[in-house]
Motif scaffolding. Sequence first.
Motif, PDB file in Angstrom:
ATOM      1  N   MET A 155      33.815  31.008  28.504  1.00 61.70           N
ATOM      2  CA  MET A 155      32.477  30.426  28.555  1.00 61.70           C
ATOM      3  C   MET A 155      31.691  31.168  29.627  1.00 61.70           C
ATOM      4  SD  MET A 155      33.347  26.374  28.146  1.00 61.70           S
ATOM      5  CE  MET A 155      31.644  25.908  28.261  1.00 61.70           C
ATOM      6  N   ILE A 156      30.393  31.334  29.416  1.00 60.84           N
ATOM      7  CA  ILE A 156      29.562  32.023  30.394  1.00 60.84           C
ATOM      8  C   ILE A 156      29.694  31.315  31.735  1.00 60.84           C
ATOM      9  CG2 ILE A 156      27.189  32.617  31.020  1.00 60.84           C
ATOM     10  CD1 ILE A 156      26.669  33.006  28.000  1.00 60.84           C
ATOM     11  N   GLY A 157      29.967  32.098  32.776  1.00 56.20           N
ATOM     12  CA  GLY A 157      30.197  31.561  34.112  1.00 56.20           C
ATOM     13  C   GLY A 157      31.658  31.637  34.528  1.00 56.20           C
ATOM     14  N   ASP A 158      32.570  31.798  33.564  1.00 56.18           N
ATOM     15  CA  ASP A 158      33.988  31.973  33.881  1.00 56.18           C
ATOM     16  C   ASP A 158      34.211  33.369  34.450  1.00 56.18           C
ATOM     17  OD1 ASP A 158      34.375  29.470  32.766  1.00 56.18           O
ATOM     18  OD2 ASP A 158      35.296  30.218  30.924  1.00 56.18           O
ATOM     19  N   PHE A 159      35.325  33.550  35.134  1.00 59.07           N
ATOM     20  CA  PHE A 159      35.711  34.848  35.685  1.00 59.07           C
ATOM     21  C   PHE A 159      36.924  35.374  34.936  1.00 59.07           C
ATOM     22  CE2 PHE A 159      34.289  32.671  39.763  1.00 59.07           C
ATOM     23  CZ  PHE A 159      33.005  33.189  39.722  1.00 59.07           C
ATOM     24  N   MET A 160      37.083  36.686  34.941  1.00 55.75           N
ATOM     25  CA  MET A 160      38.252  37.342  34.371  1.00 55.75           C
ATOM     26  C   MET A 160      39.013  37.975  35.536  1.00 55.75           C
ATOM     27  SD  MET A 160      39.551  38.020  31.265  1.00 55.75           S
ATOM     28  CE  MET A 160      38.121  37.805  30.235  1.00 55.75           C
ATOM     29  N   ASP A 161      40.293  37.635  35.670  1.00 59.48           N
ATOM     30  CA  ASP A 161      41.150  38.195  36.707  1.00 59.48           C
ATOM     31  C   ASP A 161      42.175  39.088  36.016  1.00 59.48           C
ATOM     32  OD1 ASP A 161      41.976  37.593  39.779  1.00 59.48           O
ATOM     33  OD2 ASP A 161      43.747  37.988  38.547  1.00 59.48           O
ATOM     34  N   ILE A 162      42.261  40.346  36.425  1.00 58.12           N
ATOM     35  CA  ILE A 162      43.129  41.302  35.747  1.00 58.12           C
ATOM     36  C   ILE A 162      44.075  41.958  36.749  1.00 58.12           C
ATOM     37  CG2 ILE A 162      43.229  43.365  34.295  1.00 58.12           C
ATOM     38  CD1 ILE A 162      40.335  42.717  33.446  1.00 58.12           C
ATOM     39  N   ALA A 163      45.372  41.846  36.465  1.00 56.70           N
ATOM     40  CA  ALA A 163      46.387  42.551  37.256  1.00 56.70           C
ATOM     41  C   ALA A 163      46.693  43.853  36.531  1.00 56.70           C
ATOM     42  CB  ALA A 163      47.649  41.699  37.390  1.00 56.70           C
ATOM     43  N   ILE A 164      46.547  44.975  37.231  1.00 56.22           N
ATOM     44  CA  ILE A 164      46.797  46.289  36.645  1.00 56.22           C
ATOM     45  C   ILE A 164      48.072  46.852  37.254  1.00 56.22           C
ATOM     46  CG2 ILE A 164      45.920  48.629  36.331  1.00 56.22           C
ATOM     47  CD1 ILE A 164      43.071  47.432  36.691  1.00 56.22           C
ATOM     48  N   THR A 165      49.060  47.120  36.394  1.00 59.90           N
ATOM     49  CA  THR A 165      50.335  47.662  36.854  1.00 59.90           C
ATOM     50  C   THR A 165      50.501  49.060  36.287  1.00 59.90           C
ATOM     51  OG1 THR A 165      51.244  45.426  36.835  1.00 59.90           O
ATOM     52  CG2 THR A 165      52.815  47.250  36.964  1.00 59.90           C
ATOM     53  N   HIS A 166      50.592  50.025  37.182  1.00 59.53           N
ATOM     54  CA  HIS A 166      50.776  51.418  36.766  1.00 59.53           C
ATOM     55  C   HIS A 166      52.226  51.624  36.348  1.00 59.53           C
ATOM     56  CE1 HIS A 166      46.775  52.532  38.074  1.00 59.53           C
ATOM     57  NE2 HIS A 166      46.980  51.815  39.157  1.00 59.53           N
ATOM     58  N   PRO A 167      52.460  52.519  35.389  1.00 52.71           N
ATOM     59  CA  PRO A 167      53.845  52.755  34.956  1.00 52.71           C
ATOM     60  C   PRO A 167      54.661  53.347  36.093  1.00 52.71           C
ATOM     61  CG  PRO A 167      52.371  54.377  33.985  1.00 52.71           C
ATOM     62  CD  PRO A 167      51.507  53.377  34.702  1.00 52.71           C
TER      63      PRO A 167
END
Length: 151
Positions: free
Chosen positions: A127-139
């Motif tokens: 929904m507009i106003g929510d945040f996206m949290d992304i964990a990036i793991t390199h190989p």
Amino acid sequence: MASTLESKVEERKDNNEKTIDREKTCPLLLRVFCSTGRHNALTEYRRGNVPPNELQIYTWMDATLKELVNLIQDVNPDTRRRGTIFEFRLIYPDLNKPIPRMKELGTVTMGQKGFDDTKTLLQLGFMIGDFMDIAITHPSRGPPPRRIRPY
């Protein structure tokens, strides 16, 4: 690091969703917080605060997780390596408590097709106003190469 990106204009038709005409529909601002190897702590989103690692993306509700990965790679070329894993979480307010809530959304791995690649923001309950949290793991770089001894 606050950057602004605009998704490439692309129309997509899904049986469960109506088509969004990206030429005529105004995009929304998606606030994304990326961390290497881990997710940001949920406590960092308390009381209107956010983590410092913000990336701002203009996109539409029919944007897929794979499309979001491609936009992140535009500003962070280190994430283009095959095998890099992107783990998505949705951070949203709890209307009854001052503590934000979290929902696991899916995983996208570079160089591999996956079930979560084609999930859209709309399908995931964004929904507009929510945040996206992304964990990036390199190989992992793997073990060091073996040396062959000459006889």
